[in-house]
Design an enzyme around this catalytic site. Sequence first.
Site, short mmCIF file in Angstrom:
data_model
loop_
_atom_site.label_atom_id
_atom_site.label_comp_id
_atom_site.label_asym_id
_atom_site.label_seq_id
_atom_site.Cartn_x
_atom_site.Cartn_y
_atom_site.Cartn_z
N LYS A 1 -8.53 2.61 -19.43
CA LYS A 1 -8.89 2.86 -20.82
C LYS A 1 -7.68 2.62 -21.73
CE LYS A 1 -12.87 3.93 -18.99
NZ LYS A 1 -12.64 4.45 -17.68
N ARG B 1 0.84 -1.22 0.00
CA ARG B 1 0.00 0.00 0.00
C ARG B 1 0.86 1.25 0.00
NH1 ARG B 1 -1.86 2.19 4.41
NH2 ARG B 1 -2.14 0.20 5.48
N TYR C 1 -17.05 13.18 -16.72
CA TYR C 1 -17.49 11.79 -16.62
C TYR C 1 -18.52 11.68 -15.48
CZ TYR C 1 -17.43 6.97 -15.07
OH TYR C 1 -17.82 5.73 -14.63
N ASP D 1 -8.02 15.80 -16.49
CA ASP D 1 -8.20 14.37 -16.71
C ASP D 1 -7.89 14.12 -18.18
OD1 ASP D 1 -9.27 11.87 -17.32
OD2 ASP D 1 -10.83 12.01 -15.79
C1 4LM Z 1 -16.83 5.53 -19.44
N1 4LM Z 1 -15.22 6.31 -17.83
O1 4LM Z 1 -16.88 6.70 -19.84
P1 4LM Z 1 -12.49 4.21 -13.74
N2 4LM Z 1 -12.19 9.82 -16.03
C2 4LM Z 1 -12.76 9.69 -17.24
C3 4LM Z 1 -13.51 8.53 -17.53
O2 4LM Z 1 -14.06 8.42 -18.74
C4 4LM Z 1 -13.68 7.55 -16.52
C5 4LM Z 1 -13.07 7.74 -15.27
C6 4LM Z 1 -12.32 8.90 -15.06
C7 4LM Z 1 -16.11 5.29 -18.17
C8 4LM Z 1 -16.29 4.20 -17.36
C9 4LM Z 1 -17.46 3.32 -17.36
C10 4LM Z 1 -12.59 10.74 -18.28
C11 4LM Z 1 -14.49 6.39 -16.76
C12 4LM Z 1 -13.17 6.75 -14.17
O3 4LM Z 1 -13.70 3.59 -14.37
O4 4LM Z 1 -12.70 4.43 -12.28
O5 4LM Z 1 -11.19 3.53 -14.07
O6 4LM Z 1 -12.31 5.68 -14.43
O7 4LM Z 1 -17.33 4.59 -20.06
#
Ligand code: 4LM
Length: 401
Positions: free
Chosen positions: A207, A57, A110, A182
Site C-alpha cells: 500500500k 530466503r 481486513y 497492523d
Molecule cells: C484492501 N488490503 O483492503 P497484502 N493488512 C491490511 C490490509 O488492508 C491488507 C493486508 C493486510 C487490501 C488488499 C486487497 C490492513 C490488504 C494484506 O494484500 O497481502 O499485501 O496485504 O484493498
Amino acid sequence: MASKMHPETAVIHAGHLQEPQGALVSPLYQSATFVFDRVETGSARFAGEQAGPIYTRLGNPTVAEFERRMAELEGYDGAVAFASGMAAVSAVLLGLLDQGDHLICNTCLYGCTHSLVSEQLPRFGIEVTAVDFADIEAIRAAIRPNTRMLLLETPVNPHLAVYDLAAVATLARAHQLISVVDNTFMTPLLQQPKTQGIDIVLHSATKYLNGHGDVIAGVVCADQVHLELLRSRSLKDIGGVLSPHDAWLILRGMKTLALRMERHSVSAQVVAEFLQRHPAVTRVYYPGLDGHPGKALIGTQMRAGGGVLALELKADFEQAVAFVNRLSLFKIAVSLGDAESLVQHPASMTHATYDSDDRARAGIADTLIRLSIGLEHCDDLLADLTQGLAPLTAGLAQEVS
Ligand code: 4LM
C-alpha cells in the site's frame, strides 16, 4: 546520527550503507544465493558466527536495507520483510502463537486477516475471540489463562474506526500479552504504535510504503525478543520471502512517502468534508471529521487522518452500485495507497470473506463504499464524485418537489 533523523529524512536515508563504487542508489542484489570463498566461511555463516549473506530466503542485502529503514522509522530493534501483507500477518500469528494459545482480535479486520484468524488458526489448535476494541473492558473480560496476543488495525479497514493504542498496550503489558498492530493505513509517518507501548507493528507494504501499485509485500517490525522467532520460524521455515527486486522498488517508492502521506491526508479531508455536506450522502467515515470518535486522537496517537475514507449513500443497494460504476477517475479496484484514486465495495470485495453475521458485528454495512484518495488534483476528484452523485441528487430533488 541515524536515530536522530526526522521521519521525512529517515524515509530517504535510514538503513542505507554506502557501497564501494559510490553509487548514490543502493544496487539491487538480484541473486538467490551467495558464494563462499571456502567451506569454513559457509559453515561459519550458517552457525551465525560470521555476518554475511548465505541465500536470499535467509537474508539479502537489498531486502535488509528495506528492513533497516522500517525498523528505524517504526522505532524497533529490527524488521523482517515478507512477500505480502498477509505473509507478514501470518508470520506473526504462526511464528509466535503455539497450539493451545488464545488470540483476542478486533471484530473488524481486513477480510483475509479475518479469514486467517477465524478459519486457519483454529486448524492449528489456536483459539480466537473477536471483540470490539473500542471497549477496553470487553477485551479485559475476554482474557483467559492461555491468552497470548492482542491483534488490531487502527484505523480499521474498511470503516476507519480508531482505537486507543496506549490503552490496548497498557492492558497487554498488565497481562503479559503480545500487542500487535497492523499500521498499514497510517504508515510510520502518521502513527508509530511503539511510542504508545505496542510490541509489534506490521504492514502491507503493497500500500502506502511502496505507493505505486506495482508490488505485493509485507513487513513486521519488532524488538529482539520476537525477531529471532520471526526470522527462524516464519521466514526461514515457512518461507514467504520478499523478492530483492520488490524490496528495491519499495526503497525507491519510500523516498516520497512523507510527501505522499501529507497529500493523501489533505485531499482525503477535503473529499470527506465535501461528501459530508452532500445531500445524497448519509454518512462519511473519516477520522479527520468533527464528530468522528477518532478525531480526539489526531495530534496524539496519529498525525493525520490518512488517505482512506468510506461512505454510505441515501440510496438502495442497486443505486449505490450504479454510483460506483459511474465514477471514471476513481478506478474500481481493491488495494489502497496508490497514486490513483480507487473505489471498492467491501461487502462483496475486500471483506467478502465475512459471513453476513460477522460482517454486521464488524459494523460493515452492505452499502458501504470505500475510497482510497490518490494524488490527483482534488478538484478533479470532487468533479468525478459530483457527476457520479448527480442522478441521486436529482432523484432527491424530485422527491422534495
Ligand atoms: C484492501 N488490503 O483492503 P497484502 N493488512 C491490511 C490490509 O488492508 C491488507 C493486508 C493486510 C487490501 C488488499 C486487497 C490492513 C490488504 C494484506 O494484500 O497481502 O499485501 O496485504 O484493498
